[in-house]
Every structure is written in C-alpha cells, then in structure tokens.
Design an enzyme around this catalytic site. Structure first.
Site, PDB file in Angstrom:
ATOM      1  N   ARG A 231       0.854  -1.186   0.000  1.00  0.00           N
ATOM      2  CA  ARG A 231       0.000   0.000   0.000  1.00  0.00           C
ATOM      3  C   ARG A 231       0.893   1.240   0.000  1.00  0.00           C
ATOM      4  NH1 ARG A 231      -3.579  -2.872  -1.335  1.00  0.00           N
ATOM      5  NH2 ARG A 231      -5.667  -3.068  -0.446  1.00  0.00           N
ATOM      6  N   GLU A 260      -4.375   7.314  -5.115  1.00  0.00           N
ATOM      7  CA  GLU A 260      -4.557   6.617  -6.393  1.00  0.00           C
ATOM      8  C   GLU A 260      -5.822   7.135  -7.057  1.00  0.00           C
ATOM      9  OE1 GLU A 260      -4.378   2.395  -5.723  1.00  0.00           O
ATOM     10  OE2 GLU A 260      -2.393   2.515  -4.854  1.00  0.00           O
ATOM     11  N   HIS A 279      -1.629  -0.221  -9.640  1.00  0.00           N
ATOM     12  CA  HIS A 279      -2.280  -1.079  -8.642  1.00  0.00           C
ATOM     13  C   HIS A 279      -2.926  -2.308  -9.300  1.00  0.00           C
ATOM     14  CE1 HIS A 279      -4.104  -1.111  -4.352  1.00  0.00           C
ATOM     15  NE2 HIS A 279      -3.903  -2.330  -4.800  1.00  0.00           N
TER      16      HIS A 279
HETATM   17  C1  GLV Z   1      -5.224  -5.505  -3.444  1.00  0.00           C
HETATM   18  O1  GLV Z   1      -4.493  -4.578  -3.270  1.00  0.00           O
HETATM   19  C2  GLV Z   1      -6.043  -6.083  -2.436  1.00  0.00           C
HETATM   20  O2  GLV Z   1      -6.010  -5.638  -1.278  1.00  0.00           O
HETATM   21  O3  GLV Z   1      -6.794  -7.020  -2.765  1.00  0.00           O
END
Ligand code: GLV
Length: 318
Positions: A231, A260, A279
């Site tokens: 993250r 983001e 991401h």
């Molecule tokens: C992706 O980042 C998730 O948390 O599934």
C-alpha cells in the site's frame, strides 16, 4: 430490506448464487458509492476503491455485512464496523502468487531498467549513433543479491520462494516477529541497511503507515532498489523521490501509491528509473474470479446468518 449493493459490475455468473437470497443492485462502472444507495441496503459488496467510513455507515441503518473484493481492508473503517457488530469479509489467500509475481516482475524491471529500455526502443532512440556499447543500459544484478522482505505474511513468503530461485540471500522483518525457514529475520533498520533490494509486504494499518519513512529511506543501503506492491501509505513518497534525486536509491518498482490514481504532478514521475504499475497486483483473470468467488461466499454466509469464511473483524462473532 433485502437488497445488496455491488459497487461495480462483476461477472454475473459469479454473483448468481446470491440472487437466491437477495435483490442485487449492481452499480454501473461510472457510478460511485453514495450514502443514499445504502439507505435501504442489507449488504454491501465493495472494492478497494470504495471508502467505507463512519459517515457512510451512519446513513446505512440496515447494513448487516460488508464484503470487500480485496485482501487489504484499509479503505474500510474496521473499528466502526466492529462497534456496530457488522462483519467485514475479505479475500486472503487467492491472490498471493499473483501479487508475488508482480513484485518480482517490478524488482527485475527496476534492476534491469526495463521501463527505460522499452521507451528507448519504442521512441525510436535506438539508432546507429546510440548503439550497443559495453556501457549501454547497465543495470544491477538480481541473482546472488540480498533481498529484504518487509512483512512475512503469505505474499512476503511467496516472494522469498521466488528469490530463492534467483540464489538471493533473503532477509526478513515482520511486525509479529515470525521466523520463516530460509529467511534471516532481523530488525527492520538492519534489514534496510543490508539489502540491495527491499520489497514491502505489510498491510497498511495505523502501525505501518509511513513505516518506510524519510529516516529509514536515508538509512537504506546506498544504491538499493525499493519495490512496493502493498500500500502506498507505507512508504514516504516525497522522501523516496528525493532519495532518487540524490541517487541514494538507484531505482524503484511501484504498484501502489498514497493517492490513487497517482497525481500527475507526483515527484516520482520525473524519475526514469521508477517502473510504475497502476495497482494491478492481483490483476489476472483467474485470480480476480477467485476473489469474487470468496467475496460472494462471504456475502452468502452473512445472508444466511452464518459466519463469513474470511472475516477481517472476527471479534463481531464474539
Ligand atoms: C489488493 O491490493 C487487495 O487488497 O486485494
């Protein structure tokens, strides 16, 4: 009140098991979750892009459960759900290898300057004047280098297994102090000082926000490469950009960002040696289907009054 809001279109055949128990209200791709949508809802199936906070919950008096199609739950106010006795489902396990693959892809791409190399060829810069020389596009070796893994949960361990295939020396630190065979456990600051590559795999919580702080980035081994598929809030992005400016950090591979989408004026964007991904750690067809299946199983259990198979706040069950 028997409707379940689904915040994005998901494969209808995967949602079908729920249709027996409730009315599904599936939002369109360009719609966003608003409190009004939850006024009469019994359940919510959401994504990591949906913010589920106290203000939203206060306007959702009939909400019995939240099921997120994600493993991370930092977009949800977990404490607020727990206070209200509302279970929160998530999707651990099924995205481990897919995310570890992306972390390793970013690590290799950053070490061997693949982002720059791709742009170089694509932009027509590979000309007879700019041809192969012994010092052309030199990068860093991955094989036999030292990798520090920050967070030895399932994804961190899967990255360690990949690193073993590259004959890397693997160091690890995890908040729980867990020991993993083949991984030398040591304090975080020692790991950062010794690692040629650092890959981040802790969940974002109050304790891990800014874990890779300006001070810690400054204390990393000179010339190291940082990879983050966990993250954004865990790494101080401004400090990382400065360390890249100063060439203290050689390169980075990033899939996640504090904000983001990444802002167009992010100082990271000016660095040719940052390899960016938007991401997409779990973004394969099979893994995304398995995540939806788990999220549906969590929702189906809640609708049937049973315990969710993958609950992020099991305290609600006493
Ligand atoms: C992706 O980042 C998730 O948390 O599934």
């Amino acid at each position: 009140m028997n409707s379940v809001v689904v915040t994005q279109p998901l494969p209808p055949q995967l949602l079908a098991p729920l249709a027996r128990y409730c009315d599904l209200q599936v939002l369109a791709t360009d719609e966003s979750l608003t409190p009004a949508l939850l006024a009469d809802a019994r359940g919510l199936i959401c994504l990591l892009t949906d913010r589920v906070d106290r203000a939203l919950l206060d306007r959702a008096p009939g909400l019995d459960f939240v099921s997120s199609v994600s493993v991370g739950v930092d977009h949800v106010d977990v404490a607020a759900l727990t206070e209200r006795g509302i279970p929160l489902g998530h999707t651990p396990g099924v995205l481990v290898d897919t995310t570890a693959d992306l972390a390793f892809a970013l690590l290799l791409a950053a070490a061997r300057r693949l982002g720059e190399a791709d742009r170089f060829v694509r932009d027509g810069q590979w000309t007879p004047d700019e041809r192969w020389t012994p010092s052309f596009f030199l990068g860093k070796d991955v094989s036999n280098a030292t990798l520090g893994i920050v967070g030895l949960g399932a994804i961190g361990q899967a990255v360690a297994r990949r690193a073993a295939g590259f004959d890397m020396q693997v160091l690890g630190w995890t908040p729980s102090g867990r020991e993993i065979p083949g991984v030398e456990s040591l304090p975080l600051d020692d790991l950062l000082a010794r690692s040629d590559f650092v890959s981040v795999h802790v969940a974002l919580t109050g304790d891990t926000r800014n874990l890779v702080s300006a001070e810690r980035i400054a204390a990393m081994k000179p010339g190291a490469i940082l990879v983050n598929t966990a993250r954004g809030g865990i790494v101080d992005e401004e400090a990382l950009a400065r360390a890249l400016d100063e060439e203290h950090i050689y390169a980075a591979g990033l899939d996640v960002y504090d904000r983001e989408p990444l802002a167009a004026d992010s100082p990271l964007l000016r660095h040719p040696r940052v390899v960016f991904a938007p991401h997409i750690g779990s973004a394969t067809t099979r893994t995304r289907a398995r995540m939806v299946e788990l999220a549906v199983a969590n929702a189906a259990a809640a609708l049937a009054g049973a315990r969710m198979p993958h609950c992020a706040n099991p305290a609600v069950y006493g």
